[in-house]
Design a protein around this motif. Structure first.
Motif, PDB file in Angstrom:
ATOM      1  N   LEU A  99       0.852  14.028  -0.452  1.00 55.63           N
ATOM      2  CA  LEU A  99       0.706  12.742   0.157  1.00 55.63           C
ATOM      3  C   LEU A  99      -0.009  11.684  -0.823  1.00 55.63           C
ATOM      4  O   LEU A  99       0.347  10.680  -0.751  1.00 55.63           O
ATOM      5  N   LEU A 100      -0.903  12.096  -1.610  1.00 60.33           N
ATOM      6  CA  LEU A 100      -1.621  11.450  -2.597  1.00 60.33           C
ATOM      7  C   LEU A 100      -0.689  10.622  -3.457  1.00 60.33           C
ATOM      8  O   LEU A 100      -0.442   9.743  -4.125  1.00 60.33           O
ATOM      9  N   THR A 101       0.169  11.824  -4.170  1.00 56.75           N
ATOM     10  CA  THR A 101       1.232  11.192  -5.024  1.00 56.75           C
ATOM     11  C   THR A 101       2.278  10.088  -4.518  1.00 56.75           C
ATOM     12  O   THR A 101       2.707   9.245  -4.969  1.00 56.75           O
ATOM     13  N   ILE A 105       2.953   6.495  -5.628  1.00 57.28           N
ATOM     14  CA  ILE A 105       4.358   5.950  -5.934  1.00 57.28           C
ATOM     15  C   ILE A 105       4.845   4.623  -5.010  1.00 57.28           C
ATOM     16  O   ILE A 105       5.288   3.908  -5.672  1.00 57.28           O
ATOM     17  N   GLY A 106       4.253   4.660  -3.942  1.00 62.08           N
ATOM     18  CA  GLY A 106       4.595   3.587  -3.073  1.00 62.08           C
ATOM     19  C   GLY A 106       3.607   2.402  -3.281  1.00 62.08           C
ATOM     20  O   GLY A 106       4.132   1.238  -3.301  1.00 62.08           O
ATOM     21  N   LEU A 107       2.508   2.648  -3.989  1.00 60.73           N
ATOM     22  CA  LEU A 107       1.735   1.482  -4.497  1.00 60.73           C
ATOM     23  C   LEU A 107       2.191   1.007  -5.602  1.00 60.73           C
ATOM     24  O   LEU A 107       2.133  -0.383  -5.749  1.00 60.73           O
ATOM     25  N   GLY A 111       3.758  -2.779  -5.919  1.00 59.83           N
ATOM     26  CA  GLY A 111       3.261  -3.879  -6.787  1.00 59.83           C
ATOM     27  C   GLY A 111       4.355  -4.423  -7.718  1.00 59.83           C
ATOM     28  O   GLY A 111       4.161  -5.657  -7.847  1.00 59.83           O
ATOM     29  N   VAL A 112       5.325  -3.769  -7.927  1.00 56.88           N
ATOM     30  CA  VAL A 112       6.505  -4.367  -8.586  1.00 56.88           C
ATOM     31  C   VAL A 112       7.378  -5.107  -7.738  1.00 56.88           C
ATOM     32  O   VAL A 112       7.584  -6.212  -8.177  1.00 56.88           O
ATOM     33  N   TRP A 113       7.612  -5.026  -6.507  1.00 57.85           N
ATOM     34  CA  TRP A 113       8.221  -5.645  -5.432  1.00 57.85           C
ATOM     35  C   TRP A 113       7.392  -6.906  -5.188  1.00 57.85           C
ATOM     36  O   TRP A 113       7.902  -7.910  -5.040  1.00 57.85           O
ATOM     37  N   ALA A 199      -5.478   0.089  -7.576  1.00 55.10           N
ATOM     38  CA  ALA A 199      -5.863  -0.545  -6.261  1.00 55.10           C
ATOM     39  C   ALA A 199      -6.801  -1.973  -6.777  1.00 55.10           C
ATOM     40  O   ALA A 199      -6.268  -2.976  -5.858  1.00 55.10           O
ATOM     41  N   GLY A 200      -7.734  -1.850  -7.500  1.00 54.07           N
ATOM     42  CA  GLY A 200      -8.433  -2.640  -7.824  1.00 54.07           C
ATOM     43  C   GLY A 200      -7.617  -3.921  -8.466  1.00 54.07           C
ATOM     44  O   GLY A 200      -7.929  -5.062  -8.086  1.00 54.07           O
ATOM     45  N   TRP A 201      -6.707  -3.585  -9.104  1.00 57.30           N
ATOM     46  CA  TRP A 201      -5.775  -4.676  -9.873  1.00 57.30           C
ATOM     47  C   TRP A 201      -4.542  -5.206  -9.267  1.00 57.30           C
ATOM     48  O   TRP A 201      -4.825  -6.489  -9.012  1.00 57.30           O
ATOM     49  N   LEU A 202      -4.162  -4.383  -8.020  1.00 54.46           N
ATOM     50  CA  LEU A 202      -3.400  -5.129  -7.198  1.00 54.46           C
ATOM     51  C   LEU A 202      -4.024  -5.854  -5.977  1.00 54.46           C
ATOM     52  O   LEU A 202      -3.300  -6.840  -5.811  1.00 54.46           O
TER      53      LEU A 202
END
Length: 212
Positions: A99-101, A105-107, A111-113, A199-202
């Motif tokens: 789940l963490l992985t 990947i979703g994050l 971020g790219v989208w 997460a902090g960057w995004l």
């Protein structure tokens, strides 16, 4: 083989007696020197013993002891302590790790989208995870063949740069560094540090840069 029986006859003057056991058809001879009880044997007493067969004389009991006498004559091999469960190991929590992985990947994909990460980030993530897995495999092979090992700091650096999913998969498949508590603790620090930085960057630093 240990057997259980009851003392049927005991001759205190001559120092021997006989034990009756449901596991042996004939009464079993025993001598006072083979008795391990704290007090003298008595008829009707339940005992444990080791049975041997003496050629021409029938069965004989050795190491005769009562139920309350410690089995000093037949020491048991000490049991190894059960391994302590390691809550940090990726192979002990596969669902949580998966789940963490997937969340990571979703994050990255989000971020790219959302144009908060460049497109090459996805390719870089794949590359660093493949490199991390290869580093673990190389270190495992070096450990088996007694060759030059990869430093643990290098493996942790790969995880910190985003190769922690590949590191976790390598630990589970190769069974490498998965039972070393100190290594696992540092590994999970790298996982949390990387995810917190991403997460902090995004969600904090990148929006502030866009506003400015």
């Amino acid at each position: 083989m240990q057997k259980q029986g009851t003392i049927q006859r005991w001759d205190a003057t001559r120092g021997f007696g006989f034990i009756r056991s449901p596991q042996t058809p004939a009464d079993i001879f025993f001598h006072i020197k083979d008795y391990r009880g704290a007090a003298a044997p008595r008829e009707g007493e339940a005992v444990w013993f080791e049975e041997i067969t003496v050629s021409g004389k029938g069965p004989r009991a050795m190491a005769v002891r009562t139920a309350t006498t410690p089995a000093q004559a037949t020491p048991q091999r000490p049991r190894r302590p059960a391994p302590r469960p390691n809550v940090h190991r990726t192979d002990s929590n596969p669902a949580f790790f998966a789940l963490l992985t997937l969340g990571w990947i979703g994050l990255l994909a989000w971020g790219v989208w959302a144009q908060r990460l460049p497109l090459w980030t996805l390719g870089a993530a794949v590359a660093v995870n493949l490199a991390t897995f290869f580093a673990y495999w190389t270190d495992k092979h070096a450990a088996r063949t007694r060759q030059w090992r990869t430093k643990e700091d290098t493996l942790h650096l790969f995880s910190l740069l985003g190769g922690w999913p590949g590191a976790g998969v390598a630990q589970a498949i190769l069974r490498h560094k998965s039972s070393k508590a100190a290594f696992q603790a540092t590994y999970w620090v790298t996982v949390l540090t990387h995810c917190a930085a991403l997460a902090g960057w995004l969600f904090w630093l990148q929006p502030r840069m866009l506003l400015n």
